[in-house]
Design an enzyme around this catalytic site. Structure first.
Site, mmCIF file in Angstrom:
data_model
loop_
_atom_site.group_PDB
_atom_site.id
_atom_site.type_symbol
_atom_site.label_atom_id
_atom_site.label_comp_id
_atom_site.label_asym_id
_atom_site.label_seq_id
_atom_site.Cartn_x
_atom_site.Cartn_y
_atom_site.Cartn_z
ATOM 1 N N LYS A 109 16.256 35.424 72.981
ATOM 2 C CA LYS A 109 17.240 35.127 71.933
ATOM 3 C C LYS A 109 18.374 36.129 72.050
ATOM 4 O O LYS A 109 18.184 37.235 72.547
ATOM 5 C CB LYS A 109 16.599 35.259 70.545
ATOM 6 C CG LYS A 109 17.293 34.444 69.486
ATOM 7 C CD LYS A 109 16.857 32.993 69.520
ATOM 8 C CE LYS A 109 17.726 32.107 68.669
ATOM 9 N NZ LYS A 109 17.108 30.776 68.476
ATOM 10 N N ASP A 133 22.838 28.432 68.805
ATOM 11 C CA ASP A 133 22.097 28.613 67.553
ATOM 12 C C ASP A 133 23.208 28.620 66.495
ATOM 13 O O ASP A 133 24.303 28.088 66.751
ATOM 14 C CB ASP A 133 21.294 29.934 67.575
ATOM 15 C CG ASP A 133 20.246 30.000 66.461
ATOM 16 O OD1 ASP A 133 19.131 29.509 66.671
ATOM 17 O OD2 ASP A 133 20.545 30.532 65.370
HETATM 18 O O1 2IT Z 1 15.970 28.027 67.694
HETATM 19 C C1 2IT Z 1 16.062 27.325 68.730
HETATM 20 O O2 2IT Z 1 15.067 26.812 69.248
HETATM 21 C C2 2IT Z 1 17.378 27.149 69.314
HETATM 22 N N1 2IT Z 1 18.340 27.685 68.783
HETATM 23 C C3 2IT Z 1 17.560 26.329 70.562
HETATM 24 C C4 2IT Z 1 17.187 27.121 71.764
HETATM 25 C C5 2IT Z 1 17.457 26.436 73.074
HETATM 26 O O3 2IT Z 1 17.330 27.131 74.080
HETATM 27 O O4 2IT Z 1 17.791 25.243 73.118
#
Ligand code: 2IT
Length: 449
Positions: free
Chosen positions: A126, A166
């Site tokens: 993340k 996100d």
């Molecule tokens: O919280 C999540 O799963 C996302 N923001 C998407 C993450 C992604 O790599 O598609």
């Protein structure tokens, strides 16, 4: 409680005292792993849990950007590569002014379990920045994204770490980030990011996937109770991509979303956010950068409740789809008092731990956890990666079919994992256990580091 488990939680509390969101997720997840840890004493010897709560690495970088008036501004960027045991790190970037390492770590930890649950080869990561996109011009957003990627590009790659969107990072930001990555690398490695526009490697259905997946998961829960989604009223929060996808799929299946929320309050639309005009307007509201849900009430003549949350509205299904810690004890009590039978988390960690526990203890309330319910988003990101490495494009039907299958499997795996450890029909513990098991097996196989 199991002594080893308790010790790991205590260590996290002491070490991350200034990161309450991270402590919250670790406590929630590890507590439900107790029967697994009891059954596997071999985990303690190699400190499996201690390693799982420690990110493999985390980068902090400076991001400077020029505002339209020629002044320069400085923000901080982060990328946390939490756990890479089952695949390249994968997870979104959040641009929001309240972002700090505790938010990135909580999201990275959740992401690790969620990505594992999808059954696809993606590890947990993340990132984000404390940059506030509100009120910024398109040119400012572009310059910020370019600068952000200049700092980030050396740490990511299609087989290394694959960021996505996100909160505060949508198709526009991913476009600017990818453009800068391509310029820096001098090659077309579009598998480095997901949530891309369709013209340069994005997947059909990815924009809708989180919301669609959440509704597919809900259908599984309803089926277990012998009920159908047809005619159900749904209380949502937020009005971003995720909520938009829920509105769309729910409408298609004969249900209706009746509440939306924003930082300014919530709206109640008794007819439901069901028409194409209303659903399209959510995208316009998001793109306007105004971040106000009142615009919906003004446009469609429904009631707006300033500074209030929508959890007092009586509905069949509550789906908190805005942000973390949106539902506290007080709201949980309201939801239970309203006789809501289905509490389906959608946003990452939308419920405080005490409120979640309270709702799970209410007889007749079924609670589903976000890391399972919203996993369709990242799962479809993995399908986007697959298409990018195959250098081809799947049809909408193909992606949607796979998404549905993945959501059905996540549901079934969660049910079975909880049953295996004698926990009954417990979707929360089941998701944690099933997500944990795959990462644990991979870490045990790969040696200690
Ligand atoms: O919280 C999540 O799963 C996302 N923001 C998407 C993450 C992604 O790599 O598609």
């Amino acid at each position: 409680m199991n002594a080893y488990l308790a010790r790991v939680i205590e260590n996290v509390k002491a070490k991350h005292a200034d990161e309450p969101e991270f402590i919250q997720t670790v406590e929630e997840v590890l507590t439900s792993l107790e029967p697994v840890i009891e059954k596997h004493p071999e985990y303690e010897k190699v400190d499996l849990l201690g390693r799982m709560v420690e990110p493999e690495r985390m980068f902090t970088f400076r991001v400077c950007w020029m505002a339209d008036d020629g002044t320069w501004h400085t923000n901080t960027g982060w990328r946390c590569q939490f756990n890479g045991a089952i695949g390249p790190y994968k997870g979104g970037l959040r641009f929001q002014k309240n972002v700090y390492p505790g938010i990135i770590k909580f999201l990275g930890f959740e992401q690790t379990f969620k990505n594992s649950l999808t059954g696809l080869p993606i590890g947990g990561g993340k990132g984000g920045s404390d940059f506030d996109p509100a009120g910024k011009s398109d040119a400012e957003i572009m310059r910020f994204c370019q600068s952000y990627m200049q700092a980030l590009y050396r740490y990511i790659g299609p087989d290394v770490d694959v960021p996505a969107g996100d909160m505060g990072v949508g198709a526009r930001e991913i476009g600017y980030l990818y453009g800068e990555y391509r310029r820096l690398k001098g090659s077309f490695e579009n598998g480095v990011l997901t949530g891309k526009g369709f013209s340069y490697g994005g997947s059909l259905i990815r924009p809708e996937a989180t919301g669609f997946g959440a509704v597919y998961y809900l259908e599984n829960v309803l089926k277990h109770e012998g009920e159908s989604i047809q005619g159900k009223t749904i209380g949502c929060a937020g009005f971003g991509n995720v909520t938009w996808g829920i509105c769309k799929k729910a409408a298609e299946l004969g249900a209706k979303v009746v509440t939306l929320s924003g930082p300014d309050g919530y709206i109640y639309d008794p007819d439901g956010v069901t028409t194409a005009e209303k659903i399209d307007y959510l995208v316009e509201m998001r793109n306007s950068g105004r971040n106000r849900v009142q615009d919906y009430a003004d446009k469609f003549g429904v009631k707006f409740f300033p500074k209030e949350k929508p959890w007092g509205v009586k509905v069949d299904v509550v789906m908190p789809s805005a942000m973390q810690n949106d539902v506290h004890m007080e709201q949980a009590k309201q939801i239970a008092a309203n006789g809501v039978k289905y509490y389906i988390e959608v946003a990452n960690m939308p419920t405080t731990n005490d409120a979640l526990k309270f709702l799970m203890e209410q007889p007749g309330v079924i609670v589903a956890p976000s890391k399972a319910v919203n996993a369709g988003g990242v799962a479809t990101s993995a399908l986007e990666m697959a298409q990018n490495s195959e250098r081809l494009v799947w049809t909408e039907e193909e992606v949607d079919k796979q998404l549905r299958q993945i959501m059905d499997t996540i549901y079934t795996m969660s049910v079975e994992a909880a049953e295996k450890y004698g926990l009954g029909y417990n979707l929360v513990a089941g998701a944690n256990i099933a997500g944990f098991q795959r990462v644990a097996d991979a870490m045990m196989a790969q040696g200690v580091f």
